[in-house]
Design a protein around this motif. Structure first.
Motif, PDB file in Angstrom:
ATOM      1  N   CYS A   1      -5.823 -10.939   5.072  1.00 32.12           N
ATOM      2  CA  CYS A   1      -4.870  -9.666   5.526  1.00 32.12           C
ATOM      3  C   CYS A   1      -5.713  -8.331   5.503  1.00 32.12           C
TER       4      CYS A   1
ATOM      5  N   GLY B   1      -4.618  -5.217   3.795  1.00 27.94           N
ATOM      6  CA  GLY B   1      -3.341  -5.488   3.298  1.00 27.94           C
ATOM      7  C   GLY B   1      -2.245  -5.844   4.289  1.00 27.94           C
ATOM      8  N   ALA B   2      -2.665  -6.030   5.432  1.00 28.57           N
ATOM      9  CA  ALA B   2      -1.497  -6.475   6.451  1.00 28.57           C
ATOM     10  C   ALA B   2      -1.635  -7.617   7.030  1.00 28.57           C
TER      11      ALA B   2
ATOM     12  N   VAL C   1       1.161 -10.780  -3.242  1.00 31.33           N
ATOM     13  CA  VAL C   1       1.169  -9.837  -2.668  1.00 31.33           C
ATOM     14  C   VAL C   1       1.006  -8.604  -3.908  1.00 31.33           C
TER      15      VAL C   1
ATOM     16  N   PRO D   1      -2.616  -9.048   0.868  1.00 29.51           N
ATOM     17  CA  PRO D   1      -1.723  -8.087   1.516  1.00 29.51           C
ATOM     18  C   PRO D   1      -0.842  -7.415   0.271  1.00 29.51           C
TER      19      PRO D   1
ATOM     20  N   LEU E   1       2.811  -4.696   0.194  1.00 27.81           N
ATOM     21  CA  LEU E   1       4.369  -4.617   0.809  1.00 27.81           C
ATOM     22  C   LEU E   1       4.820  -2.929   1.053  1.00 27.81           C
TER      23      LEU E   1
ATOM     24  N   ASN F   1       1.906  -0.722   8.382  1.00 32.00           N
ATOM     25  CA  ASN F   1       1.361  -1.957   9.001  1.00 32.00           C
ATOM     26  C   ASN F   1       1.564  -3.079   8.354  1.00 32.00           C
ATOM     27  N   ALA F   2       1.485  -3.136   6.978  1.00 31.06           N
ATOM     28  CA  ALA F   2       1.819  -4.311   6.031  1.00 31.06           C
ATOM     29  C   ALA F   2       3.304  -4.780   6.279  1.00 31.06           C
TER      30      ALA F   2
ATOM     31  N   TRP G   1       4.556  -8.149   7.824  1.00 33.25           N
ATOM     32  CA  TRP G   1       5.449  -9.260   7.163  1.00 33.25           C
ATOM     33  C   TRP G   1       6.787  -9.461   7.784  1.00 33.25           C
TER      34      TRP G   1
ATOM     35  N   SER H   1       7.871  -2.314  -3.897  1.00 32.21           N
ATOM     36  CA  SER H   1       7.443  -3.308  -3.204  1.00 32.21           C
ATOM     37  C   SER H   1       8.733  -4.432  -2.859  1.00 32.21           C
TER      38      SER H   1
END
Ligand SMILES: Cc1cc2nc3c(=O)[nH]c(=O)nc-3n(C[C@H](O)[C@H](O)[C@H](O)COP(=O)(O)O)c2cc1C
Length: 381
Positions: A31, A34-35, A60, A79, A81, A85-86, A90, A173
């Motif tokens: 990811c 993070g996405a 995550v 990843p 949250l 973008n993330a 998701w 998150s």
């Protein structure tokens, strides 16, 4: 073989899990920034299509600067949250899993003392831990030498303000998870990461309200669970993963007998946990002398909540047993005996599902499954 028990749906609050097979959380590191990408979306959707009733995502990172460090899978590939973008990534994962008839929850993670200092999205952030202690050195571990600190003291104990900030990170998150459409929340409270270091006497030496006896040491986890429950409301389930073993010490024990387990888990159950995910390496290993019940079985018995087993389902070797001579085995009969006896409610499957995304459907149909081999870790198939 009669698979009826495994194919029964399970009502968890307002969500109906279509069957009892769960993809166990597995960190993959695909990811960027993070996405989750389209490849990550398709990877999870294939497991739902393959017959997993529920997916617990890879861990995550929560929205806190000290949550993540380098995992050996690229600095910035775990990843999160938070951030547009993330969340969009998701959202697409969740929709794809739902289209295949599966449910999906994210596993929220803060690495605590196991974060490699000076790495991750915020290299300067200090280590978060209850007492600044990594864990006793020289215990049985699979960590490489360069991941083990020279000194047991790796930072300062968290202040009240530090603790509040981390809890708020969990809540943010969880809120992100709701915006992405997830079906609940899983909390990583195992394997020596931050939440676990509050539970474990070796790493929590505090004498304030966050430490003391076994029950007092649950307070940090309790606050996280309570505040997440407040955030997500009554309709969605909360899963809590715990383990005796730590990466710092494979032989560690949080509870030496059922009474101690009750002291540990009941406050978490009261705070809002619906399912205890007892992380062990072998599902058929009795937890305590005098009974065949495994750790998930005891978690269910002492709390009255649902429980999930894991460890060696569909595979001949436990995690950390080495990379050679790993093969697929059909040990479902032993799993189902325990499930049908009511010992636990859900069955977590890890590596077998990396080997073959359609493992559930195939194993139930008696078809050949592709065995896990560690090359599967280098790609998202
Ligand atoms: C590649 C890999 C990554 C893992 N990452 C996580 C993780 O992010 N969170 C977690 O709680 N457990 C993690 N685990 C442990 C698995 O969830 C599971 O408990 C373990 O693999 C035992 O199940 P198995 O014998 O079916 O593989 C990981 C395991 C593997 C093989």
């Amino acid at each position: 073989m009669n698979h009826q028990g495994l194919l029964q749906p399970l009502q968890l609050r307002a969500r109906l899990i279509p069957n009892r097979i769960v993809m166990s959380p597995m960190t993959r590191g695909f990811c960027p920034g993070g996405a989750p990408t389209a490849q990550v979306r398709d990877y999870y959707a294939r497991r739902a299509e393959g017959g997993c009733g529920l997916i617990i995502t890879e861990a995550v990172g929560i929205d806190h600067p000290s949550a993540l460090g380098d995992t050996g899978l690229g600095e910035d590939n775990i990843p999160v949250l938070h951030g547009a973008n993330a969340l969009q990534g998701w959202r697409e994962v969740v929709q794809a899993v739902h289209r295949e008839g599966g449910m999906i929850v994210p596993q929220l993670w803060h690495q605590g003392v196991l974060r490699l200092p000076g790495t991750g999205p915020f290299p300067e952030a200090p280590v978060s831990s209850p007492s600044g202690i990594w864990g006793e050195l020289g215990q049985m571990t699979a960590l490489a030498g360069d991941k083990i600190p020279a000194n047991v003291q790796v930072g300062q104990p968290m202040t009240e303000a530090d603790i509040e900030q981390v809890i708020e990170g969990y809540v943010r998150s969880a809120k992100g998870a709701m915006q992405a459409g997830f079906d609940g929340i899983a909390i990583h409270g195992a394997h020596g990461y931050l939440v676990d270091t509050f539970l474990w006497a070796n790493t929590n030496h505090r004498q304030d309200r966050w430490g003391g006896g076994r029950v007092q040491r649950t307070r940090f986890a309790v606050e996280i669970i309570r505040r997440i429950r407040q955030e997500i409301g009554p309709d969605l389930p909360i899963f809590f993963r715990f383990s005796d073993w730590k990466q710092q010490d494979f032989r560690a024990q949080l509870a030496r007998n059922p009474q101690e387990l009750e002291e540990l888990l009941c406050p978490l159950a009261d705070a809002g946990v619906d399912v205890f995910d007892a992380s062990v390496r072998y599902f058929d290993k009795p937890a305590y002398e005098g009974s065949t019940l495994n750790l998930a079985g005891w978690a269910k018995k002492v709390t009255g909540k649902y429980a999930m087993t894991v460890g060696g389902v569909g595979i001949n070797k436990g995690m950390y047993d080495g990379k050679h001579d790993i093969s697929a085995v059909n040990n479902l009969e032993r799993v189902m005996q325990r499930l049908d006896n009511g010992e636990f409610d859900l069955v977590g499957v890890g590596r077998a599902l990396l080997g073959d995304p359609h493992w559930p459907r195939k194993i139930i149909a008696g078809e050949h499954v592709c065995a896990f081999d560690s090359a599967a870790l280098t790609r998202l198939t």
